[in-house]
Design a protein around this motif. Structure first.
Motif, PDB file in Angstrom:
ATOM      1  N   LEU A 290      91.994 -58.677  48.476  1.00 19.90           N
ATOM      2  CA  LEU A 290      90.961 -57.763  47.982  1.00 19.90           C
ATOM      3  C   LEU A 290      91.438 -56.315  47.989  1.00 19.90           C
ATOM      4  O   LEU A 290      91.224 -55.581  47.027  1.00 19.90           O
TER       5      LEU A 290
ATOM      6  N   ARG B 147      83.952 -60.686  42.572  1.00 20.75           N
ATOM      7  CA  ARG B 147      84.047 -59.525  43.459  1.00 20.75           C
ATOM      8  C   ARG B 147      85.493 -59.042  43.531  1.00 20.75           C
ATOM      9  O   ARG B 147      85.775 -57.851  43.458  1.00 20.75           O
TER      10      ARG B 147
ATOM     11  N   TYR C 161      86.843 -55.491  42.223  1.00 18.51           N
ATOM     12  CA  TYR C 161      87.345 -54.611  43.283  1.00 18.51           C
ATOM     13  C   TYR C 161      88.653 -53.941  42.871  1.00 18.51           C
ATOM     14  O   TYR C 161      89.063 -52.932  43.439  1.00 18.51           O
TER      15      TYR C 161
ATOM     16  N   ILE D 110      88.815 -50.167  42.475  1.00 17.71           N
ATOM     17  CA  ILE D 110      88.706 -49.224  43.601  1.00 17.71           C
ATOM     18  C   ILE D 110      89.980 -48.389  43.810  1.00 17.71           C
ATOM     19  O   ILE D 110      89.896 -47.169  44.006  1.00 17.71           O
TER      20      ILE D 110
ATOM     21  N   VAL E  69      84.064 -47.213  51.439  1.00 15.19           N
ATOM     22  CA  VAL E  69      84.189 -47.813  50.113  1.00 15.19           C
ATOM     23  C   VAL E  69      83.376 -47.027  49.072  1.00 15.19           C
ATOM     24  O   VAL E  69      83.715 -46.991  47.894  1.00 15.19           O
TER      25      VAL E  69
ATOM     26  N   THR F  29      84.635 -45.413  45.648  1.00 10.75           N
ATOM     27  CA  THR F  29      83.902 -45.700  44.403  1.00 10.75           C
ATOM     28  C   THR F  29      83.689 -44.422  43.598  1.00 10.75           C
ATOM     29  O   THR F  29      83.926 -44.397  42.384  1.00 10.75           O
TER      30      THR F  29
ATOM     31  N   THR G 139      76.101 -56.144  45.522  1.00 10.11           N
ATOM     32  CA  THR G 139      76.795 -56.118  44.234  1.00 10.11           C
ATOM     33  C   THR G 139      75.730 -55.972  43.155  1.00 10.11           C
ATOM     34  O   THR G 139      74.550 -56.222  43.406  1.00 10.11           O
TER      35      THR G 139
ATOM     36  N   MET H 235      81.118 -55.268  41.490  1.00  8.10           N
ATOM     37  CA  MET H 235      81.030 -54.056  42.310  1.00  8.10           C
ATOM     38  C   MET H 235      80.463 -52.905  41.459  1.00  8.10           C
ATOM     39  O   MET H 235      80.798 -52.787  40.271  1.00  8.10           O
TER      40      MET H 235
END
Lengths: 494, 74
Positions: A75, A241, A245, A248, A401, A405, A453, A460
């Motif tokens: 991830l 997910r 991700y 990011i 996170v 974002t 989510t 995301m």
């Protein structure tokens, strides 16, 4: 007390490394903020990597591993191993060239100049500071909590926070960017070596790698895969997910502190080796972090939510002898400080150049004044962070996170600035404004639910915000007047 | 042919590597390979592949105008 003594010795060594760099100081603003653009490949790699490896990566990575298992490695780090150096390749090298050509010290200077807009500069300044302060908080709080836990709660959390902020202030204040780069290189080597050592010692104590894996298989087999361990069970991480991700790590394209480090390179070729070696450095740090979190699940049952962020410290305290525990704790401090220094310096630089110099001195400021204001603002930023760390709830770690974002969603701004001649300030302002609105919307929905989510689909929020931000950039640019040819020619060579 | 890979091939390789990240084929596979779960081994190998990809980009797609900047300013 042995642990504390070792940590203090380590901190003195960091101070020595930082202060040695001061001997090379040229006493100019360019030297203080971007090390006279003289950093070679080794220090560039260590700075870029060390700055990106935060308490969030070291402590948060093992905490996530505790809850989510091996999927965490896929991830976060493995996609970062591809996306981050690709961003450095396409964005970082070009930013370096423009920074050198036009004498930029900060990201805001570049964007303000690129689109001739003070409003855009101010907007980006406010958003960047707002997103960066929580990121600094994570580091200061991480230092305090690490020392508190490793000394069996004998040392209060504020002591660790004072040590971290005090030492970082000392070498950033006097050494500026060169001190930061040198200290970063030293600390990055320390946490890479100590991370591998920690894994080796703890795995050895758990009966070797096969013994440690067997313990997890017996207690938490679901952590060794991403899909459901039993028929009808739930996946710990869904494919959607994981796919979404991947946006990011784009955040590195808009981090003010990464931007500042790109500007320090002595020449374009200095990027080449760091680009190639970066993925391996990521693997070297994250493999121990995630594995120790997973092994911790077999040793410490029932850690809920953010409590798992300290499973690594608990593993060290349980398995490593006192002296080694001190060294390993120093490794965690190294990871924290090597990020905190760059973040504090970049904020100090932004306040100095983008506010005081631009508005107070109309871009005319002596070299001494630049350094003085830089030091004052680095102190102010660190002092404010320390105070906030004393009154902020630990759930701040969840902000990590969300910070990524926000920065990732502004990626279209830097992309358009470098690659799209037709882009305009209206497009850029629309893009940042869209990020502010949508980020706030999703943040209010997702703050109380870490697994949030979009609509429960596994998507995301970063994907939606990034898409809208890109659309706003395109539409805003196309409906507004094309930029002046003189402006475009400053940034694009035919 | 000047020994450089064509840009389209590098783009294809980059997109392919990105797509290979989502290894749904190992999602529910808990086999142990080389001492670690196969899903983790895959992503460790992926990091090495990323290093290889970066080496290709640096060798075959280095932005030459950036070097031009350096020479003209130096």
């Amino acid at each position: 007390m042995t642990t504390l003594a070792i940590i203090i010795v380590y901190l003195v060594m960091v101070l020595l490394v930082g202060s040695l760099s001061h001997r090379l100081s040229r006493g100019t603003g360019e030297d203080y903020f971007v090390a006279s653009r003289s950093i070679g490949p080794f220090f560039l790699l260590m700075s870029l990597f060390g700055t990106n490896m935060t308490a969030f990566a070291i402590l948060g990575g093992s905490g996530e591993g505790y809850h989510k298992g091996i999927g965490v490695f896929a991830l976060m780090p493995s996609i970062s191993a591809l996306v981050i150096p690709v961003v450095f390749f396409f964005i970082g090298t070009r930013v370096w060239a423009l920074g050198k050509r036009h004498g930029y010290y900060t990201q805001i200077q570049f964007f303000r100049d690129r689109w001739n807009s003070n409003i855009l500069g101010l907007l980006l300044f406010v958003v960047s500071v707002a997103l960066l302060i929580p990121y600094l908080l994570i580091g200061v709080m991480g230092g305090g909590i690490t020392l508190h836990n490793i000394t069996a709660k004998a040392v209060p959390e504020w002591v660790g926070a004072v040590l971290v902020t005090g030492v970082v202030f000392a070498y950033v204040c006097f050494g500026g960017m060169r001190g930061t780069a040198w200290a970063n290189a030293f600390q990055t080597l320390v946490f890479m070596v100590l991370g591998a050592t920690t894994l080796f010692i703890i795995v050895h104590k758990m009966g070797g790698l096969s013994g440690a894996i067997a313990k997890v298989q017996a207690t938490h087999p679901e952590l060794l895969q991403r899909g459901p361990a039993r028929p009808g069970g739930k996946s710990l991480i869904s494919p959607v997910r994981m796919l979404t991700y991947t946006c990011i790590p784009l955040s590195v394209g808009m981090f003010p502190h990464m931007f500042m480090h790109w500007l320090t390179a002595e020449r374009a070729a200095a990027f080449k080796k760091p680009l190639i070696l970066y993925p391996l450095c990521i693997a070297a740090v994250w493999i121990p972090s995630v594995l120790l979190g997973i092994f911790g699940a077999a040793e410490f049952e029932g850690l809920k939510g953010p409590a798992a962020n300290y499973v690594l410290i608990r593993m060290i305290a349980k398995h490593a002898p006192t002296a080694l525990a001190g060294l390993l704790c120093a490794g965690v401090f190294a990871a924290i400080m090597s990020s905190l220094d760059s973040q504090a310096l970049s904020l100090g630089s932004m306040f100095t150049h983008d506010i005081v110099r631009h508005y107070g001195f109309h871009d005319r400021m002596s070299e001494k004044q630049q350094i003085l204001f830089g030091r004052i603002f680095v102190f102010a930023v660190l002092a404010l962070t320390f105070v906030l760390a004393q009154v902020t709830n630990r759930s701040i770690f969840r902000l990590g996170v969300w910070c990524f974002t926000g920065f990732a969603a502004m990626f279209p701004v830097v992309l358009a600035a470098l690659f799209w001649r037709r882009s305009t300030k209206v497009g850029a302002i629309a893009s940042v404004a869209t990020v502010i609105v949508l980020w706030t919307f999703f943040f209010t929905k997702g703050w109380t639910n870490p697994a949030y989510t979009v609509g429960g689909t596994g998507v995301m929020p970063v994907v939606v915000i990034l898409g809208a931000s890109a659309a706003a950039m395109v539409v805003g640019s196309l409906v507004s007047r094309p930029p002046e040819a003189t402006t475009v020619s400053k940034f694009f060579r035919d | 042919m000047n020994g450089r890979l064509p840009p389209w091939l590098l783009v294809v390789l980059l997109v392919l590597l990105y797509l290979l990240h989502n290894d749904i084929w190992f999602w529910s596979d808990a086999r142990i390979v080389a001492g670690l779960p196969v899903g983790m081994v895959y992503h460790i190998v992926y990091c090495f592949a990323a290093t290889g990809m970066m080496a290709l980009l640096v060798k075959h797609a280095w932005p030459s105008h950036v070097d031009d900047d350096e020479e003209s300013d130096g």
